[in-house]
Design a protein around this motif. Structure first.
Motif, PDB file in Angstrom:
ATOM      1  N   CYS A  22       0.864  -1.186   0.000  1.00 29.12           N
ATOM      2  CA  CYS A  22       0.000   0.000   0.000  1.00 29.12           C
ATOM      3  C   CYS A  22       0.891   1.224   0.000  1.00 29.12           C
ATOM      4  O   CYS A  22       1.422   1.637   1.035  1.00 29.12           O
ATOM      5  CB  CYS A  22      -0.910  -0.015   1.226  1.00 29.12           C
ATOM      6  SG  CYS A  22      -2.008   1.417   1.335  1.00 29.12           S
TER       7      CYS A  22
ATOM      8  N   ARG B 247      -5.806   3.262  -5.570  1.00 32.03           N
ATOM      9  CA  ARG B 247      -6.351   2.789  -4.298  1.00 32.03           C
ATOM     10  C   ARG B 247      -5.616   3.373  -3.084  1.00 32.03           C
ATOM     11  O   ARG B 247      -5.864   2.947  -1.954  1.00 32.03           O
ATOM     12  CB  ARG B 247      -6.297   1.259  -4.237  1.00 32.03           C
ATOM     13  CG  ARG B 247      -4.903   0.653  -4.342  1.00 32.03           C
ATOM     14  CD  ARG B 247      -4.971  -0.875  -4.310  1.00 32.03           C
ATOM     15  NE  ARG B 247      -3.679  -1.499  -4.513  1.00 32.03           N
ATOM     16  CZ  ARG B 247      -2.819  -1.804  -3.553  1.00 32.03           C
ATOM     17  NH1 ARG B 247      -3.119  -1.503  -2.294  1.00 32.03           N
ATOM     18  NH2 ARG B 247      -1.677  -2.394  -3.816  1.00 32.03           N
ATOM     19  N   TYR B 248      -4.746   4.318  -3.342  1.00 29.49           N
ATOM     20  CA  TYR B 248      -3.986   4.923  -2.238  1.00 29.49           C
ATOM     21  C   TYR B 248      -4.465   6.359  -2.023  1.00 29.49           C
ATOM     22  O   TYR B 248      -4.670   7.085  -2.998  1.00 29.49           O
ATOM     23  CB  TYR B 248      -2.487   4.919  -2.578  1.00 29.49           C
ATOM     24  CG  TYR B 248      -1.599   5.523  -1.505  1.00 29.49           C
ATOM     25  CD1 TYR B 248      -1.175   4.762  -0.431  1.00 29.49           C
ATOM     26  CD2 TYR B 248      -1.213   6.863  -1.573  1.00 29.49           C
ATOM     27  CE1 TYR B 248      -0.368   5.316   0.556  1.00 29.49           C
ATOM     28  CE2 TYR B 248      -0.409   7.426  -0.592  1.00 29.49           C
ATOM     29  CZ  TYR B 248       0.008   6.646   0.467  1.00 29.49           C
ATOM     30  OH  TYR B 248       0.806   7.194   1.447  1.00 29.49           O
TER      31      TYR B 248
ATOM     32  N   ASP C 203      -6.585   5.071   0.277  1.00 28.23           N
ATOM     33  CA  ASP C 203      -7.720   4.311   0.815  1.00 28.23           C
ATOM     34  C   ASP C 203      -7.283   2.981   1.413  1.00 28.23           C
ATOM     35  O   ASP C 203      -7.878   2.509   2.394  1.00 28.23           O
ATOM     36  CB  ASP C 203      -8.749   4.057  -0.289  1.00 28.23           C
ATOM     37  CG  ASP C 203      -9.378   5.347  -0.788  1.00 28.23           C
ATOM     38  OD1 ASP C 203      -9.158   6.385  -0.139  1.00 28.23           O
ATOM     39  OD2 ASP C 203     -10.071   5.317  -1.814  1.00 28.23           O
ATOM     40  N   CYS C 204      -6.263   2.373   0.807  1.00 27.05           N
ATOM     41  CA  CYS C 204      -5.845   1.055   1.283  1.00 27.05           C
ATOM     42  C   CYS C 204      -5.323   1.097   2.717  1.00 27.05           C
ATOM     43  O   CYS C 204      -5.271   0.075   3.406  1.00 27.05           O
ATOM     44  CB  CYS C 204      -4.795   0.459   0.342  1.00 27.05           C
ATOM     45  SG  CYS C 204      -3.355   1.522   0.040  1.00 27.05           S
TER      46      CYS C 204
ATOM     47  N   TYR D 163      -6.773   2.511   5.193  1.00 24.40           N
ATOM     48  CA  TYR D 163      -7.873   2.545   6.155  1.00 24.40           C
ATOM     49  C   TYR D 163      -8.978   1.544   5.843  1.00 24.40           C
ATOM     50  O   TYR D 163     -10.051   1.603   6.436  1.00 24.40           O
ATOM     51  CB  TYR D 163      -8.477   3.954   6.185  1.00 24.40           C
ATOM     52  CG  TYR D 163      -7.440   5.047   6.285  1.00 24.40           C
ATOM     53  CD1 TYR D 163      -6.748   5.255   7.490  1.00 24.40           C
ATOM     54  CD2 TYR D 163      -7.116   5.831   5.191  1.00 24.40           C
ATOM     55  CE1 TYR D 163      -5.780   6.233   7.583  1.00 24.40           C
ATOM     56  CE2 TYR D 163      -6.147   6.828   5.280  1.00 24.40           C
ATOM     57  CZ  TYR D 163      -5.480   7.021   6.469  1.00 24.40           C
ATOM     58  OH  TYR D 163      -4.510   7.997   6.576  1.00 24.40           O
ATOM     59  N   SER D 164      -8.715   0.624   4.916  1.00 29.83           N
ATOM     60  CA  SER D 164      -9.762  -0.327   4.538  1.00 29.83           C
ATOM     61  C   SER D 164      -9.183  -1.718   4.376  1.00 29.83           C
ATOM     62  O   SER D 164      -8.078  -1.890   3.849  1.00 29.83           O
ATOM     63  CB  SER D 164     -10.426   0.123   3.238  1.00 29.83           C
ATOM     64  OG  SER D 164     -11.325  -0.854   2.780  1.00 29.83           O
TER      65      SER D 164
ATOM     66  N   TYR E  85      -8.640  -3.725   0.488  1.00 29.34           N
ATOM     67  CA  TYR E  85      -7.440  -3.861  -0.338  1.00 29.34           C
ATOM     68  C   TYR E  85      -6.429  -4.803   0.289  1.00 29.34           C
ATOM     69  O   TYR E  85      -5.311  -4.855  -0.116  1.00 29.34           O
ATOM     70  CB  TYR E  85      -6.827  -2.482  -0.571  1.00 29.34           C
ATOM     71  CG  TYR E  85      -7.764  -1.546  -1.314  1.00 29.34           C
ATOM     72  CD1 TYR E  85      -7.978  -1.699  -2.670  1.00 29.34           C
ATOM     73  CD2 TYR E  85      -8.440  -0.525  -0.644  1.00 29.34           C
ATOM     74  CE1 TYR E  85      -8.830  -0.864  -3.359  1.00 29.34           C
ATOM     75  CE2 TYR E  85      -9.288   0.323  -1.323  1.00 29.34           C
ATOM     76  CZ  TYR E  85      -9.481   0.145  -2.669  1.00 29.34           C
ATOM     77  OH  TYR E  85     -10.339   0.980  -3.355  1.00 29.34           O
TER      78      TYR E  85
END
Length: 430
Positions: free
Chosen positions: A413, A420-421, A423-424, A426-427, A430
């Protein structure tokens, strides 16, 4: 004697005075009309209709983006350089830059649907088959065919109008799919109608020619990226050139770092899953894949770069064409392919077909030799089972999920994966 000498002298003097008067009287005029210094003119593209393929219209793809070319708002591989020079016409694709405000530029792909040689051979085939000459007006020749005459009279695009066309997309066409083509055909003003009343005869011929040659730009138009479909954005066409958002082919990433390869493989599996499971209930399948079929945007997001080998089966409506109806052949069936080649039956398409192709042709090159021994052996063993076609009863969704779960922990990440960064961070997705 004096007279004989004097008269010539007098005449000479008169002539001399006349010359001085003329020079004096003409000098101001000459100064007034003197050309100013020639300003430096910025080099410009010298577009020929032949390079763009406009000389072949209306046996072409479209003209929606021609103004961008002529206004130099689309430039080729020299990027923003003033040394504007057209690349060779025999290339299949070009890297270019596109602008809307002449200040900010973004990369685009400029492609031909076939090579220039294949185009020329197809044009000769049309003239030879229809008019018995080596050169001709392609539009005039094609207008004589029964298929074009039928298209020009039609109010709606129906399965019988596309039967025998070589595109995998039209091998098993439903009325719902054909209505979507007409409603979303981007080379004409959007009428939002399933009827072809808003298409001129020129528009109908261009649509037919595109579908017969290569359905790639049509797929980009009817399944746009803004709705979540895994295709690059269609920007327009000019003659026989198509402009779309730029992606790097997957082959460029075969030597990528392990975490990048794992990320792309997970995305590739997600794309394959979406092709079989989507809200519109269409089943997409590949008839062929290679290292250029998929591409990667600058933000790391993977898309289908070349949709020309995609077939579509409508799980909601099915296809009204069966048996011999699908084998109708004419000049439009043979523009770029062998007329004798046998088409695959709709009933023979297996759900796992695309996954097996990817496991055989792409994933071993992307994932081979990338990980620690124990993990690599597990990945290689799974890919071998996949390439063999999964003789067990495990469904394709289970297969894709199993391989994805194996690869997800191998990703990282960071900013390299901008799609996707951060976001990865905190989720767990991913």
């Amino acid at each position: 004697m004096g007279r004989w000498i004097c008269r010539p002298c007098s005449r000479a003097a008169d002539s001399w005075m006349l010359l001085l008067v003329l020079v004096a009287s003409c000098s101001p005029a000459l100064e007034a009309t003197a050309s100013p210094p020639v300003p430096h003119i910025k080099p410009s593209y010298s577009f020929g209709r032949t390079f763009l393929g406009l000389d072949k219209c209306n046996a072409c793809i479209g003209t929606s983006i021609c103004k961008k070319f002529f206004k130099e708002e689309i430039r080729f591989d020299n990027w923003l350089s003033s040394r504007l020079k057209l690349p060779p016409s025999y290339l299949l694709s070009y890297s270019g830059n596109y602008t809307d405000d002449a200040k900010s530029w973004r990369m685009v792909d400029i492609t031909r649907l076939t090579t220039k040689y294949q185009h020329d051979q197809a044009d000769k085939r049309i003239c030879t088959a229809l008019l018995k000459t080596r050169t001709c007006s392609l539009e005039r020749a094609l207008r004589r065919t029964a298929r074009v005459q039928k298209w020009l009279r039609a109010k709606r695009l129906t399965p019988d109008l596309v039967q025998g066309l070589p595109s995998p997309m039209l091998r098993c066409p439903s009325q719902r799919l054909l209505d979507r083509i007409v409603r979303r055909y981007a080379e004409v003003p959007d009428a939002g109608s399933i009827y072809m009343d808003h298409l001129t005869e020129r528009d109908k011929l261009r649509l037919l020619y595109t579908l017969a040659l290569n359905s790639h730009p049509i797929l980009l138009q009817i399944f746009p990226d803004v709705e979540g479909w895994p295709f690059p954005r269609y920007l327009g066409s000019c003659g026989r050139l198509v402009v779309s958002a730029s992606t790097r082919p997957l082959r460029d990433f075969f030597g990528a770092a392990p975490e990048v390869a794992a990320d792309l493989a997970v995305q590739l599996l997600a794309v394959l899953r979406s092709m079989g499971t989507n809200d519109l209930n269409y089943f997409f399948y590949f008839t062929h894949v290679d290292a250029g079929t998929f591409g990667v945007f600058s933000n790391g997001h993977l898309f289908i770069r070349d949709a020309s080998t995609l077939g579509i089966i409508d799980r909601e409506e099915g296809s009204p064409l069966t048996g011999d109806q699908q084998e109708h052949k004419d000049i439009f069936s043979c523009l770029t392919v062998d007329c004798q080649s046998a088409a695959v039956s709709c009933n023979s398409i297996r759900e796992e077909q695309s996954l097996v192709m990817v496991c055989r042709e792409l994933l071993p090159k992307l994932l081979g030799g990338k990980f620690l021994r124990a993990v690599q052996e597990e990945v290689d063993g799974f890919l071998q089972r996949c390439a063999d076609g999964f003789t067990d009863d495990q469904g394709i969704d289970g297969v894709v999920a199993e391989l994805a779960e194996l690869l997800k922990p191998l990703r990282s990440c960071d900013a390299r994966f901008a799609y996707r960064y951060p976001d990865c961070k905190y989720s767990d997705k991913y």
